[in-house]
Design an enzyme around this catalytic site. Sequence first.
Site, short mmCIF file in Angstrom:
data_model
loop_
_atom_site.label_atom_id
_atom_site.label_comp_id
_atom_site.label_asym_id
_atom_site.label_seq_id
_atom_site.Cartn_x
_atom_site.Cartn_y
_atom_site.Cartn_z
N LYS A 155 87.28 19.98 -3.39
CA LYS A 155 86.36 18.91 -3.11
C LYS A 155 84.91 19.26 -3.44
O LYS A 155 84.23 18.51 -4.14
CB LYS A 155 86.50 18.58 -1.61
N THR A 156 84.47 20.41 -2.97
CA THR A 156 83.09 20.79 -3.21
C THR A 156 82.82 20.93 -4.70
O THR A 156 81.76 20.57 -5.20
CB THR A 156 82.77 22.13 -2.50
N ASP A 198 79.43 13.99 2.21
CA ASP A 198 80.56 14.87 2.43
C ASP A 198 81.06 14.69 3.86
O ASP A 198 80.30 14.29 4.73
CB ASP A 198 80.10 16.32 2.20
N GLU A 199 82.31 14.98 4.10
CA GLU A 199 82.89 14.87 5.45
C GLU A 199 82.66 13.48 6.03
O GLU A 199 82.26 13.33 7.19
CB GLU A 199 82.30 15.93 6.39
N ARG A 242 93.30 26.51 6.79
CA ARG A 242 92.27 27.51 6.45
C ARG A 242 92.89 28.71 5.76
O ARG A 242 92.20 29.50 5.13
CB ARG A 242 91.54 28.02 7.70
N GLN A 252 91.26 15.41 8.72
CA GLN A 252 90.39 16.47 9.23
C GLN A 252 89.28 15.93 10.11
O GLN A 252 88.26 16.58 10.33
CB GLN A 252 89.80 17.28 8.08
#
Length: 679
Positions: free
Chosen positions: A31-32, A218-219, A610, A249
Amino acid sequence: MDLTTLNQEQLAAVRHADGPLLLLAGAGSGKTRVITFRIGYLIRQRGVLPAQLLAVTFTNKAAKEMKERVEELVGKRQCRGMIISTFHSLCVRILKEDIERLGYKKNFSIYGTADQVRLIKDLMQAVNVDGKKYDAERIQWMISDAKNRLIPPESYTVRYQDEYEYLAAEVYPKYQKALKAFNAIDFDDIIMLTVRLFREHPDVLEKYQQRFRYLMVDEYQDTNAAQYLLLRSLAGERRNLCVVGDDDQSIYGWRGADLGNILDFEKDFPGAAVIRLEQNYRSTGNILAAANAVIGNNRQRKEKALWTSGDKGRPIELVRCMDEEDEARVVMERIHAERFRHELQYREFAILYRTNVQSRAFEEQLRYENIPYVLIGGQQFFDRKEVKDAVAYLKVLVNRRDEVNLLRILNYPKRGIGETTADRLIRASAEGERPLWEVLCAAGEIEDLGEKAQEAVSGFVALMERYAQRFARTPNLADTAREFFAEIKLEDEIYRGTDDPKKARRRVENLEEVVNAMASYLEREEKPSLSGFLEKVSLLDEDRPDRDSKEKKLERDAVTLMSLHSSKGLEYPVVFMVGMEEEFLPHKNVLNQGADVEEERRLCYVGITRAQRQLVLTGAAQRKKYGQLQPRIPSRFLQEIPGELLDSQTSEGRPPASEEEQETMANNFFSGIRAMLGD
DNA sequence: GTTGCGTTTATTTTT
DNA sequence: TAAACGCAAC
């Protein structure tokens, strides 16, 4: 910038320039990378000016990382004027510019939770009739919740009729009024007031709409109602809004995050393009299978499944332990063994837990075994008393109407302004409806004040005025601050007020760290100011300076300990999820309140995803609680992981010198030797 | 204004 | 269990 390294979906997202875009990006889907490429693409291929770009994240860490990656991709020169920041820094920036339109002054203070609670306590004391003690933190929480939903004091209504609601309804308007009188805004105001500014002053909004042509968030699943409105206004008619998020998330519902924002994006922005990133580049097949299986039990979500082209990897380990001590030992053994077998460094391990208190047993064990570690979160540096005292002085220097902090320092360290004097001053302030600071300045006119008290007060006023001027004149803020703290004898006061000399030493060090933080702020900032420093401090925009800060800068090789919440967005080769028990995960409170177990499941999902190569789940059969042993039940989420993915084990308690233990001891021996050699 | 003692109370996550 | 708080005695 090589676009061929992107997969089809990623490429489509990068190339989507105009109009709303919803990017559903699963954990570890790159994503980043997509966001940074997209920024690069807009600048390079579409001729968008960097200053027309705005990217918003939730944490300073994420903002910093994104900025670095974009700079690396397109060159630092091409990034001038581009804003990549958190919601809060962005809004403070906007408010610094135009808050006067809302009747505040530009040197406003920012109140963190502690300041808020203090103020609310004071207000409740004034209101309180029945002498019963009410929980100020709960009221603070309720006010915060209202603000996140954009409910102003005058619209706050009692719905469930519990006594706290009535109290909140009474306190909230007074609280907001007091804040304004103190020229202070709280954390939630930062967003709420910006939204109000835009709504009430369209010309201000237009200014920013003109500037920001392309928005990226983002998020997005973590945005609340206020943030949603903010984005919507900024996007305006142009609607060049690209939001990136993953409903699976979303773990900040308790903070007002509205999952509806991401689930309804297509409705809110008709014609929005939707792109899903489901290919995972982080974890092994087994880990993803477990993650998918767990999250599949949630009902409120957009259907999707992570997949990988890589192999299954090792099975997920599940270790049932005796108690928390045993659990910590098991984790240590695993760390030693993995490190040895796979030549891993300490920094490749993370221990994740639901609540910060759980870190304790692990910290003890890590220290005992001489394993370096970093603890993220927990007791915040700026929440410590000595730090808050120092910061309070600085806040008052910048904004003398800040009465919460003014009262905090008025007689600390003692300077002869006792409780009675303070009460008289406060009464004079209330009766004359003048700010407390003005009353202090005119202390000579208050008759019922003794001569001594008057002298003490004017001495304090003179001190503050003197340093306010010095701070305004000198560029050397850190040195001035050091002198200031020395003159008011903060250090002596700490030594006097702390019986344990070790603790006292610590506290003094913390005080020094404030000055150090200021020094490093000065180095970084082009046009530094005291208020600029305080702003960073309030927004926690600095790597928190604690006693490890020097080593930390050298990227210390250390095991990471943190809460599941803080782990979002990060990845580690080996992840331990500890305390996999009912009442931890899902957490007790959530169960009692009959609230959203789905959010707890998402938290579990975040933890699992993670892990890159190895995931170890642990839980204890019994655990000490309030000094009493309590039986524990394995987390329900463990049963949701298909058995074939798991390698279940039971710790043997303490086997007398097993092979593993011998290995542990050998490792300890060697790491001891290395430590002696200064490695 | 401070110190010391006994009592209570825990209970999540953070910009 | 431990930390935080309130109250009484200096």
